[in-house]
Design an enzyme around this catalytic site. Structure first.
Site, short mmCIF file in Angstrom:
data_model
loop_
_atom_site.label_atom_id
_atom_site.label_comp_id
_atom_site.label_asym_id
_atom_site.label_seq_id
_atom_site.Cartn_x
_atom_site.Cartn_y
_atom_site.Cartn_z
N HIS A 1 29.48 -78.53 58.09
CA HIS A 1 30.73 -78.88 58.75
C HIS A 1 31.93 -78.91 57.81
O HIS A 1 33.03 -78.51 58.19
CB HIS A 1 30.58 -80.24 59.44
CG HIS A 1 31.51 -80.44 60.58
ND1 HIS A 1 31.24 -81.28 61.63
CD2 HIS A 1 32.73 -79.90 60.87
CE1 HIS A 1 32.24 -81.27 62.50
NE2 HIS A 1 33.16 -80.43 62.06
N TYR B 1 30.28 -85.21 66.25
CA TYR B 1 30.92 -85.40 67.55
C TYR B 1 30.24 -86.50 68.37
O TYR B 1 30.82 -86.98 69.35
CB TYR B 1 30.90 -84.11 68.36
CG TYR B 1 31.64 -82.94 67.75
CD1 TYR B 1 32.46 -83.11 66.63
CD2 TYR B 1 31.52 -81.67 68.29
CE1 TYR B 1 33.12 -82.03 66.07
CE2 TYR B 1 32.18 -80.58 67.74
CZ TYR B 1 32.97 -80.77 66.62
OH TYR B 1 33.63 -79.70 66.07
#
Length: 284
Positions: free
Chosen positions: A107, A49
């Protein structure tokens, strides 16, 4: 705030705040600070992110004691493998300005995720993580992983909403005592989420919004949810879901909305996987 207890005894808030697509450092810091002021105590970020530093600054500036914040991050594909993953965990801790993460996830189920998971197990043993888990692991990969690791994942974060309820995955989550956590709880607005007739009808009856009904459905189903918004009124609305309950009839009707497929990103699509792999190679 309600909590769920993970398989290793760690308590995790059932509702949190996500910071996906908030790469601007100033905006992210302001939004996270606002979320904490409103009452959110679960903050979900990720290496990919690009905002771990902003999240860390916001937590410190908020005045909320670190032990009261459940902080999650995720290891990206470009850091897969035991050695790279360990280095990335240290980097995440540095950026977040903390000695530990409450939860660290893999992730994506690509690259050397077994090596990555060994790094998570080591970080757990060293006290750098309180809980570990995975994200986007469908049943086949989850079953494989759970049978060949020393510490089974405590959490699996998946695209989960009224149109994708992960019904095929949930028996395996139950079998291996893995907690389901929902990313994209509003289906990213797709399939007419906010104007869906049944959700609107239930919302009007309960004097709530469609978003609140969607979130309430998840938490009543035992699923942790991490909605994201950069607007204070929406953030306040999303956390205001603990003063009502959906009836059994409501729940059953909403279960009927399940399309049993992704609306956001299909991890079984080779082209999608290839795109993620190419992106990770560029970042290596």
């Amino acid at each position: 705030m309600q909590h769920l207890v993970l398989s290793n005894g760690v308590r995790m808030p059932i509702l949190g705040f996500g910071v996906f697509q908030l790469p601007d450092q100033r905006q992210c810091q302001e939004v996270v600070a606002e979320a904490l002021a409103i009452g959110y105590r679960l903050i979900d970020t990720a290496q990919a992110y690009g905002n771990e530093e902003a999240v860390g600054k916001a937590i410190i500036a908020s005045g909320v004691p670190r032990e009261q914040v459940f902080l999650t991050s995720k290891i990206w594909i470009s850091h897969s493998g035991e050695k790279k993953a360990m280095a990335s965990i240290e980097e995440s801790l540095k950026k977040l300005q903390t000695d530990y993460l409450d939860l660290m996830l893999i992730h994506q189920p690509f690259g050397d995720y077994y090596g990555t998971y060994r790094a998570l197990e080591k970080a757990l043993a060293e006290g750098k993580c309180r809980a570990i888990g995975v994200s986007n692991f469908f049943a086949d990969r989850l079953v494989d992983l759970c049978n060949f690791v020393d510490v089974r994942p405590q959490v699996n974060q998946m695209e989960t909403h009224v149109f994708q309820q992960q019904t095929a995955l949930r028996p395996y989550l139950d079998k291996y005592k893995v907690q389901l956590e929902a990313w994209g709880p509003f289906a990213e607005g797709r399939n007419g989420f906010f104007t869906q007739p049944l959700l609107q009808k239930i919302a009007e009856k309960r004097h709530k919004s469609v978003a609140q009904v969607g979130l309430r459905f998840l938490i009543q189903s035992g699923i942790i949810a991490i909605p994201k918004s950069s607007h204070r009124e929406r953030m306040e609305e999303n956390i205001d879901i603990f003063d009502f309950e959906l009836t059994k009839a409501d729940m059953e009707q909403i279960r009927g909305l399940d399309l049993k497929r992704s609306l956001c990103c299909d991890h079984s699509d080779p082209e999608f996987v290839q795109a993620l792999v190419e992106l990770s190679k560029q970042q290596s």
